[in-house]
Enzyme design. Structure first.
Site, short mmCIF file in Angstrom:
data_model
loop_
_atom_site.label_atom_id
_atom_site.label_comp_id
_atom_site.label_asym_id
_atom_site.label_seq_id
_atom_site.Cartn_x
_atom_site.Cartn_y
_atom_site.Cartn_z
CB SER A 221 -0.90 0.02 1.24
OG SER A 221 -0.12 0.22 2.42
CE LYS A 222 0.39 8.62 -0.97
NZ LYS A 222 0.95 9.02 0.34
NE ARG A 223 -1.82 3.52 6.60
CZ ARG A 223 -2.99 3.15 7.11
NH1 ARG A 223 -3.06 2.12 7.94
NH2 ARG A 223 -4.09 3.80 6.78
#
Length: 505
Positions: free
Chosen positions: A262-264
């Site tokens: 994910s972007k996180r």
């Protein structure tokens, strides 16, 4: 393959293209080119509530940057357009009606509030509500209502959806090019919504209709769509159409632990998850991309190709043409592939090393310009030649070689302590005088002169060469000292030798 191969990449324009989406596009592209087929972009924008301005242009720019030009798509054209679902919505009602008239779909008039109440009732009994064969005849739909009441409801504009009529008791069989033969009991399938009363289809209907009308032969997509495969196979059967072949790609996993990347994860570990920089049109927040971070598109593509696919050999470095030649969808793995931020740097370092020095120098000139430095292109190219084997990114050339553009103002304390002794100043000044008298300041000639001088003085290289490097660079790093001297030139070299003596005494 009897039909010409036609594959499509069909993202929704709801934001920037995730690196996992780039991998899906890449595998579609490689498969198409391997079989002399067509690579098509279709924008699936039926959900206008989630549409994000600029996302479509971003997707196209990202594909072009990665070296995956479209054969058909928005802005490119083709014989199967339009290539935006929002421009095709007039088509879908006809096909929804075909399913109803053929007994494969039905009108459902249950309101969202009514369905929520039923779900809560099921929950109190410890059950999960599924709208399908076991309860559809007791709910408000054209299976349970009379034909007259259905007509009345439609004429007065009641809220409705069109649902697919899933088989009641069947083992639905299908094949996936990655996962092999599969089977699912139709009893666990819900009657998915295909069409809404606002005139818009859901993904399932639009996707199948578009793939059929565009004559898509192979649907290659992420494994998150695997639960929809049985429905799509049943839809093809209901329409009486030949189904394309399906391949569901494994997930790209987090660098540490399980779960989808994910972007996180990128924010936390300091690497991009988008191919290009993205500025959110609503918040203005900027997410960096691989291009802006200094990655070569060839490195990104090479890295992504080996996430979930292997060529069956030890080869790791591939050009796009070599990937096309080697790609075999049967060698795509079923299990997820862990994303390794360090491995993609390794690929980038390789592509930096083999890149044309003039191209690298031109890119480096951009960094120099930002710092207000103007240098002759031939000089910058020579700097690149001396430094790039130590770099992973073009931007690192500045940290590795800023001394080629500015004389050191400070000297590394550890280097000073180790190399600068009480008698060092005298040796350096005497050597500066020797160098000042040279006409030929090429690396080969200065190396001979300096080594001969050291021999004559019986000093040993350790007394002269380290402090000479410190004078030129400001630290104990850099390429061959005599290459540095040649590029700096005689005047600058001698000045720096005098300067360190004044500074350190």
């Amino acid at each position: 393959m009897s039909k010409p191969v036609r594959v499509r990449f069909a993202p929704s324009p709801t934001g920037p293209l995730h690196i996992g989406g780039v991998r899906t596009a890449l595998f579609n592209y490689l498969f198409a080119k391997k079989h002399g087929g067509s690579f098509i972009l279709r924008i699936e924008d039926t959900d206008q509530n989630r549409y994000v301005e600029g996302a479509e242009d971003y997707i196209i720019s990202a594909l072009n940057w990665c070296g995956m030009p479209l054969d058909e798509g928005p802005g490119v054209g083709g014989n199967y357009g339009p290539y935006r679902q929002s421009e095709r919505k007039h088509l879908y009602r006809e096909y929804a009606d075909l399913l109803i008239s053929g007994g494969h779909a039905y009108y459902a008039f249950d309101t969202p509030e009514e369905l929520d109440a039923i779900r809560k009732e099921y929950e109190t009994q410890g059950k999960t509500f599924i709208y399908n064969w076991h309860n559809r005849n007791t709910l408000k739909n054209s299976l349970s209502l009379s034909a007259e009441e259905v007509r009345t409801r439609l004429e007065r504009g009641d809220h409705y959806v069109i649902r697919f009529l899933s088989p009641e008791d069947e083992k639905v069989q299908f094949k996936d090019l990655v996962r092999g033969s599969m089977e699912i009991d139709s009893k666990v399938l819900d009657d998915k919504i295909l069409f809404k009363s606002d005139g818009m289809p859901t993904y399932h209907l639009a996707n199948v209709v578009d793939d059929h009308l565009m004559e898509i032969t192979h649907v290659i997509r992420g494994e998150e769509w695997l639960p929809s495969l049985a429905l799509h196979v049943l839809l093809y059967r209901a329409f009486g159409w030949q189904s394309p072949e399906f391949a569901h790609l494994p997930l790209i996993l987090k660098p540490v632990g399980k779960g989808k990347l994910s972007k996180r994860d990128g924010d936390k570990l300091g690497f991009p998850v988008f191919p290009l920089q993205w500025e959110d049109p609503n918040s203005g927040a900027i997410s960096t991309g691989y291009r802006e971070e200094g990655y070569f598109p060839e490195a990104v593509v090479n890295f992504l190709a080996l996430l979930g696919w292997n060529p069956g050999t030890e080869q790791e470095l591939f050009s796009m043409d070599e990937l096309v030649e080697a790609f075999d969808i049967s060698r795509v793995n079923r299990s997820g592939a862990r994303f390794d931020p360090e491995k993609i740097k390794w690929f980038n370092q390789h592509y930096l090393q083999v890149a044309d020095n003039e191209d690298v120098a031109a890119a480096f000139q951009g960094f120099l310009k930002e710092k207000g430095i103007k240098k002759d292109p031939a000089y910058v190219k020579r700097v690149v030649e001396l430094l790039k084997e130590r770099a992973v990114f073009v931007k690192e050339l500045w940290d590795l070689g800023s001394y080629f553009f500015f004389a050191p103002e400070h000297y590394d304390p550890k280097g000073v302590k180790k190399t600068w002794k009480e008698d060092t100043k005298g040796y350096i000044l005497e050597l500066a005088g020797v160098l000042e008298g040279l006409e030929d300041f090429s690396a080969a000639h200065t190396e001979k002169i300096v080594k001969d001088w050291i021999g004559e003085k019986e000093l040993g290289f350790g007394k002269v060469m380290p402090p000479l490097r410190l004078a030129l660079v400001g630290a104990m790093q850099g390429p061959h000292v005599f290459d540095i001297m040649e590029l700096l030139g005689k005047e600058e070299t001698v000045q720096r030798m005098h300067r360190i003596c004044e500074s350190l005494g």
